[in-house]
Write a protein that holds these residues in place. Structure first.
Motif, PDB file in Angstrom:
ATOM      1  N   GLU A  71       2.804 -15.190  44.958  1.00  0.00           N
ATOM      2  CA  GLU A  71       1.564 -15.202  45.744  1.00  0.00           C
ATOM      3  C   GLU A  71       0.921 -16.585  45.730  1.00  0.00           C
ATOM      4  O   GLU A  71       0.366 -17.033  46.747  1.00  0.00           O
ATOM      5  N   THR A  72       0.985 -17.262  44.595  1.00  0.00           N
ATOM      6  CA  THR A  72       0.437 -18.615  44.521  1.00  0.00           C
ATOM      7  C   THR A  72       1.225 -19.566  45.408  1.00  0.00           C
ATOM      8  O   THR A  72       0.641 -20.408  46.111  1.00  0.00           O
ATOM      9  N   MET A  73       2.544 -19.448  45.391  1.00  0.00           N
ATOM     10  CA  MET A  73       3.382 -20.272  46.276  1.00  0.00           C
ATOM     11  C   MET A  73       2.991 -20.069  47.731  1.00  0.00           C
ATOM     12  O   MET A  73       2.821 -21.035  48.497  1.00  0.00           O
ATOM     13  N   ILE A  74       2.871 -18.818  48.142  1.00  0.00           N
ATOM     14  CA  ILE A  74       2.535 -18.520  49.538  1.00  0.00           C
ATOM     15  C   ILE A  74       1.181 -19.104  49.889  1.00  0.00           C
ATOM     16  O   ILE A  74       1.008 -19.701  50.966  1.00  0.00           O
ATOM     17  N   ARG A  75       0.215 -18.971  49.000  1.00  0.00           N
ATOM     18  CA  ARG A  75      -1.114 -19.543  49.265  1.00  0.00           C
ATOM     19  C   ARG A  75      -1.016 -21.060  49.442  1.00  0.00           C
ATOM     20  O   ARG A  75      -1.622 -21.627  50.363  1.00  0.00           O
ATOM     21  N   GLY A  76      -0.250 -21.706  48.577  1.00  0.00           N
ATOM     22  CA  GLY A  76      -0.084 -23.149  48.707  1.00  0.00           C
ATOM     23  C   GLY A  76       0.567 -23.545  50.017  1.00  0.00           C
ATOM     24  O   GLY A  76       0.145 -24.513  50.666  1.00  0.00           O
ATOM     25  N   PHE A  77       1.588 -22.820  50.432  1.00  0.00           N
ATOM     26  CA  PHE A  77       2.264 -23.130  51.691  1.00  0.00           C
ATOM     27  C   PHE A  77       1.332 -22.915  52.883  1.00  0.00           C
ATOM     28  O   PHE A  77       1.386 -23.673  53.854  1.00  0.00           O
ATOM     29  N   VAL A  78       0.503 -21.880  52.823  1.00  0.00           N
ATOM     30  CA  VAL A  78      -0.454 -21.649  53.917  1.00  0.00           C
ATOM     31  C   VAL A  78      -1.438 -22.811  54.012  1.00  0.00           C
ATOM     32  O   VAL A  78      -1.698 -23.340  55.103  1.00  0.00           O
ATOM     33  N   ILE A  79      -1.971 -23.247  52.868  1.00  0.00           N
ATOM     34  CA  ILE A  79      -2.913 -24.376  52.874  1.00  0.00           C
ATOM     35  C   ILE A  79      -2.232 -25.645  53.379  1.00  0.00           C
ATOM     36  O   ILE A  79      -2.780 -26.369  54.222  1.00  0.00           O
ATOM     37  N   ALA A  80      -1.028 -25.919  52.887  1.00  0.00           N
ATOM     38  CA  ALA A  80      -0.324 -27.137  53.287  1.00  0.00           C
ATOM     39  C   ALA A  80       0.025 -27.130  54.765  1.00  0.00           C
ATOM     40  O   ALA A  80       0.075 -28.187  55.395  1.00  0.00           O
ATOM     41  N   GLY A  81       0.245 -25.952  55.338  1.00  0.00           N
ATOM     42  CA  GLY A  81       0.662 -25.866  56.732  1.00  0.00           C
ATOM     43  C   GLY A  81      -0.463 -25.729  57.728  1.00  0.00           C
ATOM     44  O   GLY A  81      -0.212 -25.657  58.939  1.00  0.00           O
ATOM     45  N   MET A  82      -1.684 -25.726  57.262  1.00  0.00           N
ATOM     46  CA  MET A  82      -2.820 -25.539  58.169  1.00  0.00           C
ATOM     47  C   MET A  82      -2.991 -26.739  59.092  1.00  0.00           C
ATOM     48  O   MET A  82      -2.743 -27.874  58.708  1.00  0.00           O
ATOM     49  N   LYS A  83      -3.411 -26.471  60.303  1.00  0.00           N
ATOM     50  CA  LYS A  83      -3.689 -27.519  61.271  1.00  0.00           C
ATOM     51  C   LYS A  83      -5.105 -28.033  61.051  1.00  0.00           C
ATOM     52  O   LYS A  83      -5.858 -27.515  60.237  1.00  0.00           O
ATOM     53  N   GLY A  84      -5.441 -29.051  61.798  1.00  0.00           N
ATOM     54  CA  GLY A  84      -6.789 -29.591  61.694  1.00  0.00           C
ATOM     55  C   GLY A  84      -6.822 -30.874  60.902  1.00  0.00           C
ATOM     56  O   GLY A  84      -5.864 -31.221  60.198  1.00  0.00           O
ATOM     57  N   PRO A  85      -7.922 -31.610  60.975  1.00  0.00           N
ATOM     58  CA  PRO A  85      -8.028 -32.905  60.293  1.00  0.00           C
ATOM     59  C   PRO A  85      -8.023 -32.760  58.785  1.00  0.00           C
ATOM     60  O   PRO A  85      -8.472 -31.746  58.233  1.00  0.00           O
ATOM     61  N   MET A  86      -7.521 -33.785  58.118  1.00  0.00           N
ATOM     62  CA  MET A  86      -7.435 -33.783  56.667  1.00  0.00           C
ATOM     63  C   MET A  86      -8.813 -33.617  56.031  1.00  0.00           C
ATOM     64  O   MET A  86      -8.936 -33.006  54.954  1.00  0.00           O
ATOM     65  N   ALA A  87      -9.853 -34.139  56.659  1.00  0.00           N
ATOM     66  CA  ALA A  87     -11.204 -34.020  56.110  1.00  0.00           C
ATOM     67  C   ALA A  87     -11.598 -32.559  55.915  1.00  0.00           C
ATOM     68  O   ALA A  87     -12.320 -32.221  54.976  1.00  0.00           O
ATOM     69  N   GLN A  88     -11.118 -31.679  56.789  1.00  0.00           N
ATOM     70  CA  GLN A  88     -11.416 -30.256  56.661  1.00  0.00           C
ATOM     71  C   GLN A  88     -10.474 -29.565  55.678  1.00  0.00           C
ATOM     72  O   GLN A  88     -10.834 -28.562  55.064  1.00  0.00           O
ATOM     73  N   ARG A  89      -9.278 -30.100  55.503  1.00  0.00           N
ATOM     74  CA  ARG A  89      -8.270 -29.470  54.649  1.00  0.00           C
ATOM     75  C   ARG A  89      -8.404 -29.881  53.179  1.00  0.00           C
ATOM     76  O   ARG A  89      -7.993 -29.131  52.294  1.00  0.00           O
ATOM     77  N   LEU A  90      -8.987 -31.043  52.924  1.00  0.00           N
ATOM     78  CA  LEU A  90      -9.067 -31.518  51.541  1.00  0.00           C
ATOM     79  C   LEU A  90      -9.786 -30.547  50.597  1.00  0.00           C
ATOM     80  O   LEU A  90      -9.347 -30.363  49.459  1.00  0.00           O
ATOM     81  N   PRO A  91     -10.899 -29.917  51.006  1.00  0.00           N
ATOM     82  CA  PRO A  91     -11.523 -28.958  50.088  1.00  0.00           C
ATOM     83  C   PRO A  91     -10.592 -27.802  49.727  1.00  0.00           C
ATOM     84  O   PRO A  91     -10.630 -27.309  48.592  1.00  0.00           O
ATOM     85  N   LEU A  92      -9.747 -27.383  50.665  1.00  0.00           N
ATOM     86  CA  LEU A  92      -8.799 -26.311  50.372  1.00  0.00           C
ATOM     87  C   LEU A  92      -7.701 -26.802  49.436  1.00  0.00           C
ATOM     88  O   LEU A  92      -7.264 -26.074  48.534  1.00  0.00           O
ATOM     89  N   ILE A  93      -7.247 -28.039  49.658  1.00  0.00           N
ATOM     90  CA  ILE A  93      -6.259 -28.625  48.754  1.00  0.00           C
ATOM     91  C   ILE A  93      -6.831 -28.712  47.348  1.00  0.00           C
ATOM     92  O   ILE A  93      -6.178 -28.342  46.361  1.00  0.00           O
ATOM     93  N   GLU A  94      -8.067 -29.186  47.241  1.00  0.00           N
ATOM     94  CA  GLU A  94      -8.691 -29.307  45.926  1.00  0.00           C
ATOM     95  C   GLU A  94      -8.877 -27.946  45.269  1.00  0.00           C
ATOM     96  O   GLU A  94      -8.714 -27.800  44.049  1.00  0.00           O
ATOM     97  N   SER A  95      -9.206 -26.930  46.077  1.00  0.00           N
ATOM     98  CA  SER A  95      -9.397 -25.587  45.521  1.00  0.00           C
ATOM     99  C   SER A  95      -8.100 -24.990  44.999  1.00  0.00           C
ATOM    100  O   SER A  95      -8.117 -24.075  44.167  1.00  0.00           O
ATOM    101  N   PHE A  96      -6.959 -25.512  45.470  1.00  0.00           N
ATOM    102  CA  PHE A  96      -5.669 -24.992  45.036  1.00  0.00           C
ATOM    103  C   PHE A  96      -5.232 -25.583  43.699  1.00  0.00           C
ATOM    104  O   PHE A  96      -4.459 -24.952  42.963  1.00  0.00           O
TER     105      PHE A  96
END
Length: 237
Positions: A71-96
């Motif tokens: 489940e953790t792997m899948i969550r990481g892959f979903v976060i890594a594969g998300m579209k949109g600018p990095m500025a919006q994705r960084l909080p999700l990366i940090e939360s992982f």
């Protein structure tokens, strides 16, 4: 279409249906610290992540509860594969990052980020730099593996080598990542990386493991491999 709690239960049912006890037993021995519940190889986990994140990745993240390695792997892959600018994705990366408790989740997540736009690459590079000095094992490994996966290029080789040199943490998976990164740097930028190895300022384990990994590369000639042996550090040094 939104991803619901019922959809997440359906995903768990898929994991159960695909479970492979033999693969689970084999892989468990390769990933100390991981809690494998099902035993699925990474390609299958990537496919499930693509399905889960295709329509509503934010919905998936809001209802998922990563209680197992898979489940953790899948969550990481979903976060890594998300579209949109990095500025919006960084909080999700940090939360992982707090969820990373083994090398496999760390390395698969890092290798899946793939920033392409210059502004996204710049933001990710800025983001990872403080983690090279982090005392938490997998935060520091995250920085080194993102570097070797995304930033071993002409622009970043100089500062990247200096950051690797600064990694004095003693945790095994940090030093292994630093050595791995150094070997990648040597293959792509041998002159710059050799200049660091000749200084012998790295921790002995990191220096020697990096030389070992370089010598294992098919992209390095026999004469170079022999030359590198002189830069190994004896334990008493």
């Amino acid at each position: 279409m939104s991803f619901t709690a019922e959809d997440y239960q359906a995903l768990l049912a898929q994991l159960e249906a695909l479970a492979d006890s033999k693969y689970k037993a084999f892989h468990q021995g390769l990933v100390p610290g991981a809690v494998l519940s099902y035993g699925l190889p990474v390609p299958q986990l990537r496919q499930l992540a693509r399905q889960a994140g295709r329509e509503d990745p934010e919905g998936f993240l809001s209802v998922s509860q990563p209680g197992s390695y898979e489940e953790t792997m899948i969550r990481g892959f979903v976060i890594a594969g998300m579209k949109g600018p990095m500025a919006q994705r960084l909080p999700l990366i940090e939360s992982f990052l707090p969820l990373i408790d083994n090398w496999a989740v760390c390395d698969c997540f890092c290798a899946s980020l793939h920033p392409k736009k210059p502004e996204d690459r710049a933001l990710l590079w800025q983001f990872i730099q403080p983690f090279f000095a982090d005392s938490r094992e997998y935060y520091a490994r995250f920085a080194a593996v993102v570097f070797l996966s995304c930033f071993v290029d002409r622009e970043h080789i100089g500062p990247g080598l200096r950051l690797l040199e600064s990694m004095t943490q003693e945790q095994y998976y940090v030093r292994m990542a630093a050595a791995w990164a150094l070997s990648v740097c040597y293959v792509k930028f041998p002159q710059e990386t050799l200049a660091l190895l000749t200084q012998r300022t790295l921790p002995a384990f990191t220096q020697n493991k990096a030389i070992q990994k370089i010598r294992e590369s098919r992209r390095v000639g026999a004469e170079e491999k022999e030359m590198l042996l002189q830069y190994k550090i004896a334990k008493s040094d």
